[in-house]
Scaffold this active site. Structure first.
Site, PDB file in Angstrom:
ATOM      1  N   CYS A  59       0.763  -1.244  -0.086  1.00 13.36           N
ATOM      2  CA  CYS A  59       0.246   0.182   0.046  1.00 13.36           C
ATOM      3  C   CYS A  59       1.095   1.348   0.283  1.00 13.36           C
ATOM      4  O   CYS A  59       2.049   1.578  -0.109  1.00 13.36           O
ATOM      5  CB  CYS A  59      -1.038  -0.093   1.613  1.00 13.36           C
ATOM      6  SG  CYS A  59      -1.814  -1.269   1.475  1.00 13.36           S
TER       7      CYS A  59
ATOM      8  N   GLU B 235      11.968 -14.467 -18.542  1.00 17.63           N
ATOM      9  CA  GLU B 235      12.363 -12.798 -17.949  1.00 17.63           C
ATOM     10  C   GLU B 235      10.877 -12.437 -18.979  1.00 17.63           C
ATOM     11  O   GLU B 235      10.166 -12.036 -18.632  1.00 17.63           O
ATOM     12  CB  GLU B 235      13.283 -11.561 -17.751  1.00 17.63           C
ATOM     13  CG  GLU B 235      13.091 -10.050 -17.152  1.00 17.63           C
ATOM     14  CD  GLU B 235      12.263  -9.556 -16.107  1.00 17.63           C
ATOM     15  OE1 GLU B 235      11.923 -10.431 -15.119  1.00 17.63           O
ATOM     16  OE2 GLU B 235      11.458  -8.645 -16.139  1.00 17.63           O
TER      17      GLU B 235
ATOM     18  N   TRP C 168      -4.012  -2.003  -1.727  1.00 16.81           N
ATOM     19  CA  TRP C 168      -3.479  -3.166  -1.983  1.00 16.81           C
ATOM     20  C   TRP C 168      -4.184  -4.706  -1.239  1.00 16.81           C
ATOM     21  O   TRP C 168      -2.780  -4.447  -0.060  1.00 16.81           O
ATOM     22  CB  TRP C 168      -1.868  -3.344  -2.478  1.00 16.81           C
ATOM     23  CG  TRP C 168      -1.756  -4.608  -3.813  1.00 16.81           C
ATOM     24  CD1 TRP C 168      -2.128  -4.477  -4.751  1.00 16.81           C
ATOM     25  CD2 TRP C 168      -1.235  -5.942  -2.891  1.00 16.81           C
ATOM     26  NE1 TRP C 168      -1.922  -6.253  -5.235  1.00 16.81           N
ATOM     27  CE2 TRP C 168      -0.946  -6.388  -4.832  1.00 16.81           C
ATOM     28  CE3 TRP C 168      -0.870  -6.740  -2.052  1.00 16.81           C
ATOM     29  CZ2 TRP C 168      -0.784  -8.746  -4.149  1.00 16.81           C
ATOM     30  CZ3 TRP C 168      -1.084  -7.915  -2.019  1.00 16.81           C
ATOM     31  CH2 TRP C 168      -0.987  -8.474  -2.587  1.00 16.81           C
TER      32      TRP C 168
ATOM     33  N   GLU D   8       2.862 -11.152 -17.241  1.00 15.08           N
ATOM     34  CA  GLU D   8       2.458  -9.239 -15.859  1.00 15.08           C
ATOM     35  C   GLU D   8       1.240  -8.459 -16.352  1.00 15.08           C
ATOM     36  O   GLU D   8       0.392  -8.036 -15.657  1.00 15.08           O
ATOM     37  CB  GLU D   8       3.355  -8.842 -15.441  1.00 15.08           C
ATOM     38  CG  GLU D   8       4.121  -9.314 -14.118  1.00 15.08           C
ATOM     39  CD  GLU D   8       5.592  -8.669 -14.108  1.00 15.08           C
ATOM     40  OE1 GLU D   8       6.333  -7.327 -14.711  1.00 15.08           O
ATOM     41  OE2 GLU D   8       5.179  -8.019 -12.813  1.00 15.08           O
TER      42      GLU D   8
ATOM     43  N   ASN E 154      -0.343   0.547   6.221  1.00 14.66           N
ATOM     44  CA  ASN E 154       0.773  -0.857   5.354  1.00 14.66           C
ATOM     45  C   ASN E 154       1.986  -2.192   5.692  1.00 14.66           C
ATOM     46  O   ASN E 154       1.752  -1.202   6.700  1.00 14.66           O
ATOM     47  CB  ASN E 154       1.524   0.198   4.625  1.00 14.66           C
ATOM     48  CG  ASN E 154       2.203  -0.589   3.426  1.00 14.66           C
ATOM     49  OD1 ASN E 154       2.403  -2.015   3.407  1.00 14.66           O
ATOM     50  ND2 ASN E 154       3.724  -0.455   3.024  1.00 14.66           N
ATOM     51  N   GLY E 155       1.150  -3.004   5.868  1.00 14.27           N
ATOM     52  CA  GLY E 155       1.284  -3.829   6.214  1.00 14.27           C
ATOM     53  C   GLY E 155       0.574  -4.682   6.936  1.00 14.27           C
ATOM     54  O   GLY E 155      -0.673  -4.513   6.431  1.00 14.27           O
TER      55      GLY E 155
ATOM     56  N   ARG F 223       2.211   1.091  -5.827  1.00  9.91           N
ATOM     57  CA  ARG F 223       2.321   0.637  -5.049  1.00  9.91           C
ATOM     58  C   ARG F 223       1.013  -0.403  -5.139  1.00  9.91           C
ATOM     59  O   ARG F 223       0.485  -1.079  -3.314  1.00  9.91           O
ATOM     60  CB  ARG F 223       2.574   1.191  -3.454  1.00  9.91           C
ATOM     61  CG  ARG F 223       4.418   2.071  -3.520  1.00  9.91           C
ATOM     62  CD  ARG F 223       4.347   2.883  -2.047  1.00  9.91           C
ATOM     63  NE  ARG F 223       4.539   1.363  -1.437  1.00  9.91           N
ATOM     64  CZ  ARG F 223       5.922   1.160  -0.803  1.00  9.91           C
ATOM     65  NH1 ARG F 223       6.742   1.726  -1.508  1.00  9.91           N
ATOM     66  NH2 ARG F 223       5.646   0.764  -0.143  1.00  9.91           N
TER      67      ARG F 223
ATOM     68  N   LYS G  15       7.300 -10.759 -18.019  1.00 11.89           N
ATOM     69  CA  LYS G  15       6.656  -9.181 -18.719  1.00 11.89           C
ATOM     70  C   LYS G  15       4.919  -9.700 -19.250  1.00 11.89           C
ATOM     71  O   LYS G  15       4.984  -8.913 -18.973  1.00 11.89           O
ATOM     72  CB  LYS G  15       7.671  -8.643 -19.577  1.00 11.89           C
ATOM     73  CG  LYS G  15       8.847  -7.948 -18.915  1.00 11.89           C
ATOM     74  CD  LYS G  15       8.769  -6.842 -17.548  1.00 11.89           C
ATOM     75  CE  LYS G  15       8.688  -7.788 -16.603  1.00 11.89           C
ATOM     76  NZ  LYS G  15       9.764  -7.692 -15.272  1.00 11.89           N
TER      77      LYS G  15
ATOM     78  N   LYS H 151       4.340  -2.675  -6.731  1.00 11.03           N
ATOM     79  CA  LYS H 151       5.478  -2.772  -7.255  1.00 11.03           C
ATOM     80  C   LYS H 151       6.250  -2.855  -6.285  1.00 11.03           C
ATOM     81  O   LYS H 151       7.113  -4.181  -5.959  1.00 11.03           O
ATOM     82  CB  LYS H 151       5.674  -1.113  -7.824  1.00 11.03           C
ATOM     83  CG  LYS H 151       7.171  -0.786  -7.718  1.00 11.03           C
ATOM     84  CD  LYS H 151       7.157  -0.679  -9.573  1.00 11.03           C
ATOM     85  CE  LYS H 151       8.905  -1.212  -9.577  1.00 11.03           C
ATOM     86  NZ  LYS H 151       8.904  -1.857 -10.773  1.00 11.03           N
TER      87      LYS H 151
ATOM     88  N   HIS I 117      11.519 -32.077 -22.877  1.00  7.86           N
ATOM     89  CA  HIS I 117      10.553 -32.828 -22.448  1.00  7.86           C
ATOM     90  C   HIS I 117       9.332 -32.392 -21.691  1.00  7.86           C
ATOM     91  O   HIS I 117       8.673 -33.455 -19.730  1.00  7.86           O
ATOM     92  CB  HIS I 117      12.248 -32.833 -20.687  1.00  7.86           C
ATOM     93  CG  HIS I 117      13.138 -33.327 -21.242  1.00  7.86           C
ATOM     94  ND1 HIS I 117      13.179 -34.857 -21.387  1.00  7.86           N
ATOM     95  CD2 HIS I 117      14.154 -32.610 -21.609  1.00  7.86           C
ATOM     96  CE1 HIS I 117      14.828 -34.999 -21.809  1.00  7.86           C
ATOM     97  NE2 HIS I 117      14.835 -33.727 -22.095  1.00  7.86           N
TER      98      HIS I 117
HETATM   99  C1  F6R Z   1       8.418  -8.180 -12.311  1.00  5.51           C
HETATM  100  C2  F6R Z   1       8.598  -7.063 -10.797  1.00  5.51           C
HETATM  101  C3  F6R Z   1       8.722  -8.426  -9.308  1.00  5.51           C
HETATM  102  C4  F6R Z   1       9.973  -7.561  -8.952  1.00  5.51           C
HETATM  103  C5  F6R Z   1       9.703  -8.707  -7.223  1.00  5.51           C
HETATM  104  C6  F6R Z   1      11.185  -8.406  -7.025  1.00  5.51           C
HETATM  105  O1  F6R Z   1       8.344  -7.362 -12.909  1.00  5.51           O
HETATM  106  O2  F6R Z   1       8.392  -6.005 -11.112  1.00  5.51           O
HETATM  107  O3  F6R Z   1       8.502  -9.581 -10.271  1.00  5.51           O
HETATM  108  O4  F6R Z   1      10.803  -7.805  -9.121  1.00  5.51           O
HETATM  109  O5  F6R Z   1       8.335  -8.501  -6.917  1.00  5.51           O
HETATM  110  O6  F6R Z   1      10.499  -6.998  -6.550  1.00  5.51           O
HETATM  111  P1  F6R Z   1      12.043  -6.073  -5.899  1.00  5.51           P
HETATM  112  O7  F6R Z   1      12.953  -6.179  -7.045  1.00  5.51           O
HETATM  113  O8  F6R Z   1      12.066  -4.651  -5.327  1.00  5.51           O
HETATM  114  O9  F6R Z   1      12.752  -7.332  -4.546  1.00  5.51           O
END
Ligand code: F6R
Length: 615
Positions: free
Chosen positions: A2, A488, A75, A495, A101-102, A27, A492, A610, A511
Site C-alpha cells: 500500500c 523474464e 493493495w 504481468e 501499510n503492512g 504500490r 513481462k 510494485k 521433456h
Molecule cells: C516483475 C516485478 C516483480 C519484482 C519482484 C521483486 O516485473 O517487478 O517480479 O521483481 O516483486 O521486487 P524487488 O526487486 O523490488 O525486490
C-alpha cells in the site's frame, strides 16, 4: 504494497495528498482514501473503491479543506477491495483516523478482545483493529495519543507503517514504522511530509528522514522532529539529502511509465557505470569491493536471494560469477530460502537483489543470513530503503525511480551491476586474464549504445504485436545466458497482458512443453549467435516440425534462421554474457505493445503491486 502519504503545515493538504497518492499508485490501486482535519476541527474521511482518480471524483463535492491530512492507496491483503475496507479507518468514537501499510498478524486475537468489550467494527481489515485498539487503550487508561500508540504497538505482532490523525490535536501527526517503509520529509517552512517512499516528497523538499524499525515520530509544524521508541526513549533521526528530479517522476511525453523506462535504459546504464568504470584504463572500481575485498574474493560460495525479476537477474549473476570468478553460486527464491533450514557458512557471501529494497521475503532472507553469520551484500535501486540499510555493504544500481509496475530498467541495471561486480572480483582473484578483463570492460562501456540500436526494433515490434493479442499461451525459449531472458520475457507478458506464458531452457522443451505446441501457440526464441547457437537452431526446427510459429531474436546479419522462422528481430552483437542486456529489450517492448493492443493498463496491472512488503 500500500502507499501512504501525509502532510501537516500551513497550506491546503488535499492537493498535496492526491498528488502524492498518484505518485504512489504503483504500490496498490484497488481503493484509496484521504482524511483531513478542517478549520472547524472536523475530521473528514473520504474513501472510494478503484483508483486515485475515482477518489478524486468522489471528493469533488466534499469538504476537503484543512492543512493536515493523511492518505492511502490500497493493495488488499485482508478484506476485499471496497470503500469500507479502504483506509483511513476511523476509531469507534470518530476522534482518530489511521492509515496503515503492512499486516497485523495477531489482529484476530486483538479483535476478539475488543469485540468482547463492545467495540463495533466497520471493516474486515487488520488495520482497523489497530486504531480501535489505540483508542480503547487511550480511553480506558486516560492516556495521550502518543502513550496509547506506544502501549498498542507493544501488543501487536506484524509489519506496519502507520500515520494517525487526532481531531483533538490538529497540530500533530503521529506515525510509526516496523518492517514497512516510511519516510518523513522536512519542509523548509516547518511543514512535514510523510510517504512510503521519497517520490511524493521530492518536489517539496530534499531533506528526509528514513524512519527505522521501532521508531515513532511526532510531527508538529514549526517544531523539531521528535522520534521516540515504544518505551519512550528518544531516538536521533538522521537527516539525509535526496536527489530525485521531478523529470524522473513524470512520464516525459511517453504514454506509460513502462515505455519511458524501457527507452531510458541506455542513459540509466550510463549513469550506473559512471564513476565506476574508467573509460581510459578500462578498469572497474566499486567501493564495496575496495572496503570488503578479502571477504568478497575469499567467498567459499555466493548465494543470491531475490524475488521475481530480480531473481531472473540473479540467474544471470550465477553464470557470470561462476564463469568469470570460478566461485560456486546458488540462486534462491527469497520466499523459499527464508523458510528452509539452509546450510550457511561464515565465509558465504549472500547477495540480496531488489529494486525496491523493501520486498518482505528478501528482507527476511537477509535477516536469516545475517543471523547465521553470513556476509550480506545488497544490490538495490531505491536509495535509503531497508535492504541497503540491513546489508553490510552493496552497490546501488542508480537507474532512478522505477514507477511502472513491470520492472524493466531495474532488471538491466541489476544485470550491469552483477557484470561489473563479477568482473571486478574476477580481476582481483586473477581468474581471468588482464587482456580478457579489459576487453570485457570495453564491451560493457559499449552496451548502452547497443541498447539504443536494440530500441530501434520498437516500430517493427509494434507492427508485430497485434498478431499475438489473441494467443492464450506463449512459450519463450533460450539457452545459457538467454534462458533467464526467456523467463523474464514470459513474466513481462504475463504481468501486463494477462496472457499465460512460460519461459523454458530450449532443450528442456522436449521433456514436456513440446506437447503444447501447435499453430495457435506463438514461440519466441532467443537465438543470438553464441556457443549454443547451432543447438538452438535444432530446437527451433523441433518447434517448426510441430507446426509452431516461431519469432526469433537473432544477431544482426543472421540469414540462417530467417529461412525457417516466421518473424526475426535483429539485434546488435555483443559478448555472450552481456547478451541479456540487449535481448531483454525487444521482449519488454513486445510485452508492452501486446498489452497496449489489448487495451490493458500497462502501468497498473491487475493484482500486482510494485513493492511487495507483505510475504
Ligand atoms: C516483475 C516485478 C516483480 C519484482 C519482484 C521483486 O516485473 O517487478 O517480479 O521483481 O516483486 O521486487 P524487488 O526487486 O523490488 O525486490
Amino acid at each position: 504494497m500500500c502507499g501512504i502519504v501525509g502532510y501537516i503545515g500551513k497550506t491546503h493538504a488535499y492537493p498535496i495528498l492526491i498528488k502524492g497518492l498518484k505518485r504512489l499508485e504503483y504500490r496498490g490501486y484497488d481503493s484509496a482514501g484521504v482524511a483531513m482535519i478542517n478549520d472547524n476541527g472536523n475530521l473528514n474521511v473520504y474513501k472510494a473503491k478503484g483508483k486515485v482518480a475515482d477518489l478524486e471524483a468522489y471528493c469533488e463535492d466534499k469538504d476537503t479543506s484543512g492543512c493536515v491530512g493523511i492518505a492511502h492507496t490500497r493493495w488488499a491483503t485482508h478484506g476485499e477491495p471496497n470503500s469500507a475496507n479502504a483506509h483511513p479507518h476511523y476509531s469507534a468514537s470518530g476522534r482518530l483516523a489511521l492509515i496503515h501499510n503492512g499486516i497485523i498478524e495477531n489482529y484476530l486475537t486483538v479483535k476478539e478482545k475488543l469485540v468482547g468489550r463492545g467495540i463495533a467494527f466497520k471493516s474486515v481489515t487488520d488495520s482497523e483493529v489497530l486504531i480501535q485498539l489505540i483508542e480503547y487503550i487511550m480511553q480506558s487508561n486516560n492516556l495521550e495519543l502518543l502513550e496509547a500508540v506506544q502501549v498498542a504497538l507493544h501488543q501487536v505482532i506484524g509489519a506496519y507503517a502507520i500515520a494517525i490523525l487526532d481531531r483533538e490535536h490538529p497540530d500533530t501527526i503521529i506515525c510509526a514504522r516496523q518492517s514497512s517503509p516510511l519516510v518523513v520529509g522536512l519542509g523548509s517552512d516547518g511543514a512535514y511530509y510523510i510517504a512510503s517512499d521519497a517520490s511524493p516528497i521530492a518536489e517539496y523538499t530534499d531533506k528526509v528522514v528514513y524512519l527505522n524499525d521501532g521508531d515513532i515520530a511526532v510531527l508538529q509544524p514549526g517544531h523539531d522532529l521528535r522520534v521516540v521508541n515504544m518505551d519512550n526513549e528518544t531516538q536521533h533521526p538522521n537527516v539525509k539529502q535526496i536527489d530525485v528530479t521531478l523529470g524522473q517522476l513524470e512520464k516525459g511525453g511517453y504514454p506509460y511509465f513502462m515505455l519511458k523506462e524501457i527507452f531510458e535504459q541506455p542513459s540509466c546504464l550510463r549513469d550506473c557505470m559512471r564513476g565506476r568504470i574508467s573509460v581510459e584504463g578500462y578498469h572497474i572500481t566499486l567501493s564495496a569491493v575496495i572496503d570488503y575485498r578479502d571477504k568478497l574474493i575469499n567467498a567459499r560460495r555466493i548465494i543470491i536471494v531475490a524475488c521475481g525479476t530480480s531473481w531472473h537477474a540473479g540467474l544471470i549473476g550465477k553464470q557470470l560469477f561462476e564463469s568469470l570468478c570460478r566461485t560456486p553460486v546458488e540462486v534462491e527464491y527469497a520466499s523459499e530460502f527464508r523458510y528452509r533450514d539452509p546450510v550457511l557458512y561464515p565465509d558465504d557471501v549472500v547477495v540480496a537483489i531488489s529494486q525496491s529494497g523493501e520486498t518482505a521475503d528478501t528482507l527476511a532472507a537477509i535477516e536469516l543470513a545475517r543471523k547465521a553469520g553470513a556476509f550480506v551484500f545488497g544490490i538495490c535501486n531505491a536509495i535509503g530503503a531497508s535492504i541497503p540499510r540491513l546489508t553490510q555493504t552493496g552497490v546501488y544500481i542508480h537507474v532512478g525511480p522505477e514507477i511502472g509496475v513491470a520492472s524493466t530498467k531495474a532488471f538491466t541495471g541489476q544485470v550491469i551491476v552483477l557484470s561489473m561486480l563479477a568482473l571486478c572480483l574476477a580481476n582481483e582473484r586473477h581468474t581471468i586474464s588482464d587482456e580478457k578483463y579489459k576487453e570485457m570492460v570495453a564491451e560493457l562501456i559499449r552496451i548502452p549504445e547497443k541498447m539504443e540500436k536494440a530500441l530501434k526494433t520498437n516500430e517493427q515490434i509494434e507492427r508485430l504485436a497485434p498478431i499475438f493479442t489473441y494467443a492464450k499461451n506463449c512459450l519463450y525459449l533460450g539457452r545459457g545466458y538467454n534462458y533467464p531472458v526467456a523467463l523474464e520475457g514470459a513474466l513481462k507478458l504475463k504481468e501486463i497482458s494477462y496472457i499465460h506464458a512460460e519461459g523454458y531452457p530450449a532443450a528442456e522443451m522436449k521433456h514436456g512443453p513440446i506437447a503444447l505446441i501447435d499453430s495457435e501457440m506463438p514461440v519466441f526464441v532467443i537465438a543470438t549467435r553464441d556457443k549454443l547457437y547451432e543447438k538452438v537452431i535444432s530446437n527451433i526446427q523441433e518447434v517448426r516440425a510441430r507446426g509452431g510459429r516461431v519469432t526469433a531474436l537473432v544477431t544482426e546479419g543472421d540469414e540462417q534462421i530467417r529461412k525457417f522462422a516466421d518473424h526475426v528481430i535483429e539485434l546488435p552483437d555483443t559478448i555472450e554474457c552481456f547478451q541479456p542486456l540487449i535481448a531483454s529489450i525487444p521482449l519488454q517492448l513486445l510485452a508492452y505493445h501486446i498489452a497496449v493492443c489489448k487495451g490493458k493498463d500497462v502501468d497498473r496491472p491487475r493484482n500486482l503491486a510494485k513493492s511487495v512488503t507483505v510475504e
